[in-house]
Write a protein that holds these residues in place. Structure first.
Motif, PDB file in Angstrom:
ATOM      1  N   LYS A   1       0.809  -1.226   0.000  1.00 16.51           N
ATOM      2  CA  LYS A   1       0.000   0.000   0.000  1.00 16.51           C
ATOM      3  C   LYS A   1       0.836   1.267   0.000  1.00 16.51           C
ATOM      4  CE  LYS A   1      -3.494   2.501   2.716  1.00 16.51           C
ATOM      5  NZ  LYS A   1      -4.293   2.520   3.958  1.00 16.51           N
ATOM      6  N   ASP A   2       1.891   1.308   0.806  1.00 20.13           N
ATOM      7  CA  ASP A   2       2.627   2.550   1.035  1.00 20.13           C
ATOM      8  C   ASP A   2       4.035   2.573   0.442  1.00 20.13           C
ATOM      9  OD1 ASP A   2       0.466   3.518   2.496  1.00 20.13           O
ATOM     10  OD2 ASP A   2       1.224   2.693   4.378  1.00 20.13           O
ATOM     11  N   TYR A   3       4.460   1.473  -0.183  1.00 17.27           N
ATOM     12  CA  TYR A   3       5.825   1.451  -0.713  1.00 17.27           C
ATOM     13  C   TYR A   3       5.837   0.816  -2.107  1.00 17.27           C
ATOM     14  CZ  TYR A   3      10.805   2.173   0.245  1.00 17.27           C
ATOM     15  OH  TYR A   3      12.102   2.643   0.249  1.00 17.27           O
ATOM     16  N   GLY A   4       4.899   1.259  -2.935  1.00 16.32           N
ATOM     17  CA  GLY A   4       4.828   0.753  -4.298  1.00 16.32           C
ATOM     18  C   GLY A   4       6.022   1.188  -5.129  1.00 16.32           C
ATOM     19  N   PHE A   5       6.117   0.635  -6.324  1.00 18.10           N
ATOM     20  CA  PHE A   5       7.287   0.860  -7.174  1.00 18.10           C
ATOM     21  C   PHE A   5       7.472   2.337  -7.507  1.00 18.10           C
ATOM     22  CE2 PHE A   5       8.969   0.880 -11.676  1.00 18.10           C
ATOM     23  CZ  PHE A   5      10.299   0.766 -11.299  1.00 18.10           C
ATOM     24  N   GLU A   6       6.412   3.014  -7.904  1.00 17.81           N
ATOM     25  CA  GLU A   6       6.541   4.424  -8.273  1.00 17.81           C
ATOM     26  C   GLU A   6       6.888   5.281  -7.064  1.00 17.81           C
ATOM     27  OE1 GLU A   6       6.762   5.690 -11.199  1.00 17.81           O
ATOM     28  OE2 GLU A   6       6.460   3.727 -12.111  1.00 17.81           O
ATOM     29  N   HIS A   7       6.325   4.928  -5.908  1.00 12.68           N
ATOM     30  CA  HIS A   7       6.657   5.651  -4.678  1.00 12.68           C
ATOM     31  C   HIS A   7       8.137   5.460  -4.351  1.00 12.68           C
ATOM     32  CE1 HIS A   7       6.013   7.564  -0.804  1.00 12.68           C
ATOM     33  NE2 HIS A   7       6.565   6.523  -0.201  1.00 12.68           N
ATOM     34  N   ARG A   8       8.624   4.238  -4.525  1.00 12.22           N
ATOM     35  CA  ARG A   8      10.033   3.967  -4.261  1.00 12.22           C
ATOM     36  C   ARG A   8      10.935   4.744  -5.217  1.00 12.22           C
ATOM     37  NH1 ARG A   8      14.351   0.992  -5.849  1.00 12.22           N
ATOM     38  NH2 ARG A   8      15.639   0.055  -4.198  1.00 12.22           N
ATOM     39  N   ARG A   9      10.553   4.801  -6.477  1.00 14.32           N
ATOM     40  CA  ARG A   9      11.348   5.563  -7.439  1.00 14.32           C
ATOM     41  C   ARG A   9      11.431   7.035  -7.046  1.00 14.32           C
ATOM     42  NH1 ARG A   9       9.981   5.128 -13.464  1.00 14.32           N
ATOM     43  NH2 ARG A   9      12.093   5.980 -13.627  1.00 14.32           N
ATOM     44  N   GLY A  10      10.339   7.548  -6.483  1.00 12.67           N
ATOM     45  CA  GLY A  10      10.358   8.931  -6.007  1.00 12.67           C
ATOM     46  C   GLY A  10      11.336   9.121  -4.865  1.00 12.67           C
ATOM     47  N   ILE A  11      11.412   8.123  -3.977  1.00  8.84           N
ATOM     48  CA  ILE A  11      12.362   8.191  -2.859  1.00  8.84           C
ATOM     49  C   ILE A  11      13.791   8.146  -3.382  1.00  8.84           C
ATOM     50  CG2 ILE A  11      13.178   7.009  -0.784  1.00  8.84           C
ATOM     51  CD1 ILE A  11      10.320   6.028  -0.336  1.00  8.84           C
TER      52      ILE A  11
ATOM     53  N   TYR B   1      11.470  -0.094 -15.718  1.00  9.09           N
ATOM     54  CA  TYR B   1      10.853  -1.386 -15.436  1.00  9.09           C
ATOM     55  C   TYR B   1      11.312  -1.903 -14.079  1.00  9.09           C
ATOM     56  CZ  TYR B   1       8.924  -6.034 -16.256  1.00  9.09           C
ATOM     57  OH  TYR B   1       8.198  -7.197 -16.151  1.00  9.09           O
ATOM     58  N   ILE B   2      10.402  -2.518 -13.359  1.00  7.01           N
ATOM     59  CA  ILE B   2      10.623  -2.843 -11.949  1.00  7.01           C
ATOM     60  C   ILE B   2      11.736  -3.869 -11.734  1.00  7.01           C
ATOM     61  CG2 ILE B   2       8.801  -4.620 -11.996  1.00  7.01           C
ATOM     62  CD1 ILE B   2       8.131  -3.788  -9.095  1.00  7.01           C
ATOM     63  N   SER B   3      11.888  -4.835 -12.641  1.00  4.51           N
ATOM     64  CA  SER B   3      12.835  -5.927 -12.372  1.00  4.51           C
ATOM     65  C   SER B   3      14.269  -5.441 -12.278  1.00  4.51           C
ATOM     66  CB  SER B   3      12.714  -7.010 -13.451  1.00  4.51           C
ATOM     67  OG  SER B   3      13.292  -6.599 -14.666  1.00  4.51           O
ATOM     68  N   SER B   4      14.617  -4.376 -13.020  1.00  2.00           N
ATOM     69  CA  SER B   4      16.002  -3.888 -12.976  1.00  2.00           C
ATOM     70  C   SER B   4      16.383  -3.409 -11.585  1.00  2.00           C
ATOM     71  CB  SER B   4      16.191  -2.759 -13.988  1.00  2.00           C
ATOM     72  OG  SER B   4      15.426  -1.617 -13.636  1.00  2.00           O
ATOM     73  N   HIS B   5      15.433  -2.897 -10.830  1.00  2.00           N
ATOM     74  CA  HIS B   5      15.710  -2.393  -9.478  1.00  2.00           C
ATOM     75  C   HIS B   5      15.953  -3.549  -8.508  1.00  2.00           C
ATOM     76  CE1 HIS B   5      14.705   1.839 -10.452  1.00  2.00           C
ATOM     77  NE2 HIS B   5      13.972   1.248 -11.379  1.00  2.00           N
ATOM     78  N   TYR B   6      15.272  -4.669  -8.730  1.00  2.00           N
ATOM     79  CA  TYR B   6      15.556  -5.858  -7.919  1.00  2.00           C
ATOM     80  C   TYR B   6      16.947  -6.397  -8.240  1.00  2.00           C
ATOM     81  CZ  TYR B   6      10.855  -6.122  -6.039  1.00  2.00           C
ATOM     82  OH  TYR B   6       9.702  -5.845  -5.342  1.00  2.00           O
ATOM     83  N   PHE B   7      17.304  -6.391  -9.515  1.00  2.00           N
ATOM     84  CA  PHE B   7      18.628  -6.861  -9.913  1.00  2.00           C
ATOM     85  C   PHE B   7      19.721  -6.007  -9.278  1.00  2.00           C
ATOM     86  CE2 PHE B   7      21.597  -7.738 -13.759  1.00  2.00           C
ATOM     87  CZ  PHE B   7      22.285  -8.690 -13.013  1.00  2.00           C
ATOM     88  N   LYS B   8      19.525  -4.686  -9.275  1.00  2.00           N
ATOM     89  CA  LYS B   8      20.529  -3.804  -8.677  1.00  2.00           C
ATOM     90  C   LYS B   8      20.640  -4.038  -7.173  1.00  2.00           C
ATOM     91  CE  LYS B   8      18.994   0.087 -10.574  1.00  2.00           C
ATOM     92  NZ  LYS B   8      18.939   1.532 -10.949  1.00  2.00           N
TER      93      LYS B   8
ATOM     94  N   GLU C   1      12.321 -13.828  -4.403  1.00  2.00           N
ATOM     95  CA  GLU C   1      10.987 -14.400  -4.569  1.00  2.00           C
ATOM     96  C   GLU C   1      10.097 -13.475  -5.391  1.00  2.00           C
ATOM     97  OE1 GLU C   1       8.329 -17.133  -1.689  1.00  2.00           O
ATOM     98  OE2 GLU C   1       8.789 -15.139  -0.888  1.00  2.00           O
ATOM     99  N   LYS C   2      10.161 -12.182  -5.109  1.00  2.00           N
ATOM    100  CA  LYS C   2       9.364 -11.217  -5.854  1.00  2.00           C
ATOM    101  C   LYS C   2       9.857 -11.095  -7.293  1.00  2.00           C
ATOM    102  CE  LYS C   2       6.309  -7.927  -6.400  1.00  2.00           C
ATOM    103  NZ  LYS C   2       4.857  -8.203  -6.396  1.00  2.00           N
ATOM    104  N   LEU C   3      11.163 -11.078  -7.498  1.00  2.00           N
ATOM    105  CA  LEU C   3      11.707 -10.985  -8.855  1.00  2.00           C
ATOM    106  C   LEU C   3      11.310 -12.205  -9.676  1.00  2.00           C
ATOM    107  CD1 LEU C   3      13.424  -9.643 -11.007  1.00  2.00           C
ATOM    108  CD2 LEU C   3      15.466 -10.630  -9.933  1.00  2.00           C
ATOM    109  N   LEU C   4      11.314 -13.375  -9.065  1.00  2.00           N
ATOM    110  CA  LEU C   4      10.881 -14.584  -9.771  1.00  2.00           C
ATOM    111  C   LEU C   4       9.411 -14.469 -10.182  1.00  2.00           C
ATOM    112  CD1 LEU C   4      11.194 -17.502 -10.742  1.00  2.00           C
ATOM    113  CD2 LEU C   4      10.800 -18.254  -8.383  1.00  2.00           C
ATOM    114  N   ALA C   5       8.571 -13.974  -9.278  1.00  2.00           N
ATOM    115  CA  ALA C   5       7.150 -13.814  -9.588  1.00  2.00           C
ATOM    116  C   ALA C   5       6.939 -12.829 -10.735  1.00  2.00           C
ATOM    117  CB  ALA C   5       6.389 -13.352  -8.341  1.00  2.00           C
ATOM    118  N   ILE C   6       7.700 -11.733 -10.724  1.00  2.00           N
ATOM    119  CA  ILE C   6       7.611 -10.739 -11.805  1.00  2.00           C
ATOM    120  C   ILE C   6       8.017 -11.375 -13.134  1.00  2.00           C
ATOM    121  CG2 ILE C   6       8.656  -8.618 -12.705  1.00  2.00           C
ATOM    122  CD1 ILE C   6       8.942  -7.719  -9.751  1.00  2.00           C
TER     123      ILE C   6
END
Length: 369
Positions: A22-32, A331-338, A238-243
């Motif tokens: 709810k409070d730490y979605g991908f776009e919110h994280r990118r803003g941080i 794209y979200i997966s690159s941030h998990y890879f980093k 686990e999340k990266l695998l699901a993505i």
């Protein structure tokens, strides 16, 4: 052995997962990330969940939970690749302060539990190469002089736990960021999180652990950090695998979803195997935190080595299965890879941990000669 989680642990997992979703979605994280890699609002959210009280004893206003509960929390924070330094301030700092004099505990542990004090470990130095006994910072009476590198959120923290050489051994001190002689230079890391170079120039310090036990407590603090990192890595993988699986079920070539290609299904099976290897070693690491130091240190080195190997494999394979989109910032997966890549460099990389594991096996040398 029963590996099922209790109802309370599952409730804790659900609460953290709901907050992340709810409070730490991908776009919110990118803003941080764009704002510098640390959000006080997000940190207050973790405080509001009561997570900063998790590892603090009830005597000092905390919950007194154990390593398995911390592992559950870190897995969920890993799923959201949360950048705020929860492991540092919520797990490592209490593990050190529990060894401090009673009056110091009474002053600082309630502040940690209530989220009033963000305290991080400042132990890395240039040239130390992950060796905890190589410390150039010096303590003179009740002051500390030296420079520490890659301090998590060092320009945002309220205080630091600082190892320093007393001449009679390594002692641990607490230095407030507002103290005289303290200067910080913050910067963003490759995974988007925030760190700082922190310098101390005869800065007033409070002794936490004397030179007779300083190195042993520092090793414990790092092992707590490794166990937390292993759990965080499991959540991220686990999340990266699901993505990746979701992408393969929607991406089409030759008129069919690429998930139907046998060669790619085999690669996903190998990724899943590496994830489960990392998960089993994460459990092993958390369960070994209470063992005697030599056994604990070897177990944590083994767990971190497996994390490094699994994170590298999972990150690389999932990125390749995405193709070109897998390396784009949008794209979200690159941030998990980093994040998975950065994990290898924290608390000792794979080569360092391999050396630690090998050193622990010297007593068995010659068995097969």
């Amino acid at each position: 052995m029963d590996f099922d989680f209790t109802d309370d642990q599952e409730s804790l997992r659900d609460a953290v997962r709901r907050w992340v979703d709810k409070d730490y979605g991908f776009e919110h994280r990118r803003g941080i990330v764009k704002a510098g890699g640390f959000s006080r609002e997000a940190w207050d959210g973790l405080v509001g969940l009561g997570l900063t009280a998790l590892a603090v004893s009830e005597e000092h206003g905390g919950m007194g939970f154990g390593p398995v509960d911390a592992m559950v929390v870190m897995e969920e924070l890993g799923r959201g690749i949360v950048m705020e330094p929860y492991a540092q301030a919520g797990l490592i700092a209490p593990s050190v302060l529990r060894q401090a004099p009673a009056e110091v505990q009474a002053e600082w542990l309630p502040k940690i539990a209530g989220g009033e004090a963000l305290i991080v470990l400042a132990h890395q130095e240039r040239g130390a190469r992950y060796k905890l006994d190589k410390v150039t910072a010096r303590a003179d009476g009740q002051t500390v002089t030296g420079t520490k590198s890659l301090v998590p959120c060092g320009d945002q923290a309220d205080a630091f736990i600082v190892p320093a050489d007393t001449g009679a051994g390594i002692a641990l001190y607490l230095v407030q960021r507002s103290a005289s002689g303290v200067s910080t230079r913050g910067y963003s890391l490759q995974d988007g999180s925030r760190a700082a170079e922190v310098s101390f120039d005869k800065s007033p310090a409070t002794l936490l652990v004397g030179p007779s036990q300083g190195l042993a407590v520092l090793e414990l603090a790092v092992d707590v950090g490794i166990a937390a990192l292993c759990a965080e890595g499991v959540g991220a993988m686990e999340k990266l695998l699901a993505i990746t699986v979701e992408y393969m079920n929607t991406r089409k070539q030759f008129g069919v979803a690429i998930a139907s290609f046998q060669a790619l299904r085999h690669r996903i099976a190998d990724v899943k195997m590496q994830l489960e290897l990392a998960r089993s070693m994460s459990y092993f690491a958390s369960l070994k935190l209470g063992d005697e130091p030599a056994v604990r240190r070897r177990a944590l080195a083994q767990a971190k080595l497996q994390l490094c190997n699994s994170a590298r494999y999972v990150g690389q394979q999932c990125t390749q299965l995405h193709g070109g989109i897998g390396v784009t910032d949008e794209y979200i997966s690159s941030h998990y890879f980093k994040r998975l890549t950065a994990m290898e460099m924290q608390f000792g990389d794979s080569l360092h941990q391999l050396a630690e594991v090998s050193a622990g096996m010297q007593d068995q040398a010659g068995v097969f000669a």
